[in-house]
Design a protein around this motif. Structure first.
Motif, PDB file in Angstrom:
ATOM      1  N   ILE A 122       0.724  -1.342   0.033  1.00 15.15           N
ATOM      2  CA  ILE A 122       0.079   0.133  -0.106  1.00 15.15           C
ATOM      3  C   ILE A 122       0.954   1.198   0.116  1.00 15.15           C
ATOM      4  N   MET A 123       1.937   1.214   0.746  1.00 17.86           N
ATOM      5  CA  MET A 123       2.632   2.505   0.684  1.00 17.86           C
ATOM      6  C   MET A 123       3.478   2.785  -0.136  1.00 17.86           C
ATOM      7  N   VAL A 124       4.177   1.616  -1.012  1.00 20.44           N
ATOM      8  CA  VAL A 124       4.664   1.809  -2.271  1.00 20.44           C
ATOM      9  C   VAL A 124       3.499   2.454  -3.381  1.00 20.44           C
ATOM     10  N   GLY A 125       2.461   1.787  -3.479  1.00 21.03           N
ATOM     11  CA  GLY A 125       1.236   2.337  -4.163  1.00 21.03           C
ATOM     12  C   GLY A 125       1.076   3.578  -3.935  1.00 21.03           C
ATOM     13  N   LEU A 126       1.298   4.331  -2.605  1.00 24.94           N
ATOM     14  CA  LEU A 126       1.014   5.904  -2.378  1.00 24.94           C
ATOM     15  C   LEU A 126       2.244   6.456  -2.648  1.00 24.94           C
ATOM     16  N   GLY A 127       3.284   6.197  -3.278  1.00 26.02           N
ATOM     17  CA  GLY A 127       4.119   6.876  -3.689  1.00 26.02           C
ATOM     18  C   GLY A 127       5.411   6.964  -2.946  1.00 26.02           C
ATOM     19  N   TYR A 128       5.448   6.051  -2.006  1.00 25.82           N
ATOM     20  CA  TYR A 128       6.740   5.935  -1.081  1.00 25.82           C
ATOM     21  C   TYR A 128       7.759   4.970  -1.206  1.00 25.82           C
ATOM     22  N   THR A 129       8.840   5.317  -0.915  1.00 32.75           N
ATOM     23  CA  THR A 129      10.034   4.422  -1.184  1.00 32.75           C
ATOM     24  C   THR A 129      10.315   3.707   0.111  1.00 32.75           C
TER      25      THR A 129
END
Length: 550
Positions: free
Chosen positions: A372-379
């Protein structure tokens, strides 16, 4: 993994047989050693740290002789009665209290032998001594010193000596600051008001354990008689290291002579070289290996691994040599039986029940959160659990709380175990402040919290932290990220205004689920940003995943 360089011609000479290089590699692999490289008749062999007796070609040859059937049973070492004494002064009791010594006479030391001895010494320093902290070895040309010897602690400027690889006499304090070798290990003694030294009957300092030896007793080709001192903070490690050393040097052709170590009214004669004793039930060996072992078969295989073994009813009485410091439990004997029999000769058996592994529900949830965090644009980033009080508390404008401290930190950067992920995440941004913005990072990692109610006195918890850094980063953005995360996790959090020193007043909230606080979010305080050298606004959050996992 430690590595020993083995000269093939020397190994074959010690074995007394001719073996092809290919066969030799196979036999070494059977003993658990791995040939990493072959060049100019030298094998670069990697061995497991649990077998420090493999730190020399002599230890490897000794094991191969048994495995190949050239010799069987435990090697016997003749120890000559002591003629030299080492007096231990009470002043070392609180510094480095233990010492064991030996003299090995009649050696024929050339360049090769010296190189092998020094390599073995350094391997033992690493494996048993924890880089000289628990144990350190000194090797000396005994012809340059006059017994009896004394092991004592003296003031930093009380005596002078010429350290190894130096050319002039200096005080102990000077040696720690100026000598190339001493500087590497100065931290091991620098905090004490008095430093340990070994002197001869004339008062000549010939060792400053565990830091550096004196140039006076430096070993050179042609030296025949070697004095060994092993000092340390744990008697077991000191004794084990000496036993391994003298066994190898006896296999080199030396004659081992004991030394009387006098602790006031108590006398210890070293090396002791007492064999260990263990009882093995053949039922245990059969159940673990799948082999149909009788006591006689088990005893024969153990003798092949250089142990003395005799049958006593349904058990085997095993006596193993002092250099086998890895044998702690009958299961270790079963491992040696397996090696002697040959793993490649064993018939694989299917498990009695068919089961299929799968991820734990907690792991699946953590993977979903990361996705989810990757999908929200976080690395995703990964930081060390170790940190320091300055970064974790002072920089973050927080009062220091109880935490796990490192007893012997190797560097000032890592002196404690973290209790929060936010300092680690912000340090990641600090390390990347010269890169392009916006920067959005997250970490799913562990923290350690002290808990006196637990047997371990501490608990490991899983946390999620994230931060966004750019010119317009604010509380609204980080709250939007949290809203989407909780929505996809099918949870409904509430945001309660909170005050945290690390965050701006009025821009911080406590995250709650069913009235229980599960995290914190907000805009990072300008003071914290200034402490970190960050010029962009930063908003961050941290969630206690253990409360969600429940």
């Amino acid at each position: 993994m430690p590595v020993v360089n083995i000269r093939v011609r020397k190994l074959l000479r010690l074995l007394g047989v001719e073996i092809s290089l290919e066969e030799l590699g196979e036999h070494l692999a059977s003993l658990g050693l791995s040939v990493e490289e072959t060049a100019d008749d030298v094998l670069r062999v990697e061995y497991n740290p649990n077998r420090p007796d493999f730190s020399s070609v002599y230890g490897v040859a000794r094991a191969l002789k048994g495995f190949l059937g050239i010799e069987a049973g435990s090697p016997k070492y003749l120890l000559k009665k002591p003629r030299v004494k080492m007096y231990v002064d009470n002043s070392v009791a609180n510094v480095r209290p233990f010492i064991a010594c030996s003299i090995v006479r009649g050696l024929e030391l050339g360049e090769e032998e010296l190189e092998e001895m020094i390599a073995m010494q350094e391997d033992l320093h690493w494996i048993l001594g924890r880089n000289r902290r628990k144990m350190a070895i000194g090797l000396h040309d005994i012809s340059a010193i006059i017994p009896p010897f004394t092991y004592k602690a003296v003031g930093p400027e009380e005596v002078k000596f010429t350290p190894l690889k130096d050319y002039r006499k200096m005080t102990l304090k000077e040696a720690l600051a100026k000598n190339e070798i001493a500087r590497k290990y100065a931290s091991l003694v620098a905090s004490y008001p008095r430093y340990p030294v070994i002197v001869d009957s004339r008062g000549e300092v010939f060792s400053m354990p565990p830091v550096v030896n004196a140039a006076l007793t430096e070993l050179n080709p042609g030296v025949r008689d070697v004095f060994i001192d092993v000092t340390g903070t744990e008697w077991d490690k000191v004794s084990q290291a000496l036993n391994i050393l003298v066994a190898a040097m006896a296999d080199m052709g030396g004659k081992v002579e004991q030394v009387k170590v006098v602790y006031g009214s108590r006398v210890r004669v070293t090396p002791e070289m007492h064999p260990g004793k263990m009882l093995l039930k053949t039922e245990l060996a059969s159940s673990l290996t799948g082999l149909d072992l009788t006591p006689a078969k088990a005893a024969k295989l153990l003798r092949r691994m250089r142990m003395d073994a005799r049958v006593s009813g349904k058990r085997v009485v095993v006596r193993y040599p002092a250099y086998r410091v890895d044998l702690l439990h009958p299961v270790d004997l079963v491992e040696d039986i397996s090696i002697a029999y040959g793993y490649n000769r064993m018939t694989p058996q299917r498990p009695a029940s068919n089961t299929y592994g799968k991820l734990l529900p907690q792991t699946e949830l953590l993977e979903k959160i990361a996705e989810i965090m990757v999908g929200l644009g976080y690395t995703e980033v990964h930081n060390l659990m170790l940190t320091n009080e300055n970064l974790h508390y002072a920089v973050m404008q927080l009062d220091e709380e109880r935490h796990v401290r490192l007893a012997n930190p190797a560097t000032r950067d890592y002196t404690m175990v973290r209790t929060s992920l936010i300092p680690s995440i912000l340090f990641t941004l600090k390390s990347n402040k010269d890169n392009l913005y916006p920067q959005r990072v997250f970490e799913i990692g562990d923290v350690i919290i002290l808990d006196e109610t637990r047997p371990e006195k501490a608990v490991r918890y899983k946390r999620l932290a994230a931060a966004t850094a750019h010119a317009e980063a604010d509380y609204t953005e980080i709250k939007s990220t949290l809203d989407e995360l909780f929505k996809l996790l099918k949870l409904k959090p509430s945001y309660v205004p909170a005050e945290k020193n690390s965050f701006m007043q009025g821009r911080c909230a406590s995250l709650q689920l069913d009235g229980v606080e599960v995290g914190v979010a907000g805009e990072v305080s300008p003071t914290v940003l200034e402490n970190l050298g960050l010029t962009m606004p930063v908003a961050a959050f941290e969630i206690m995943l253990e409360k969600i996992l429940r």
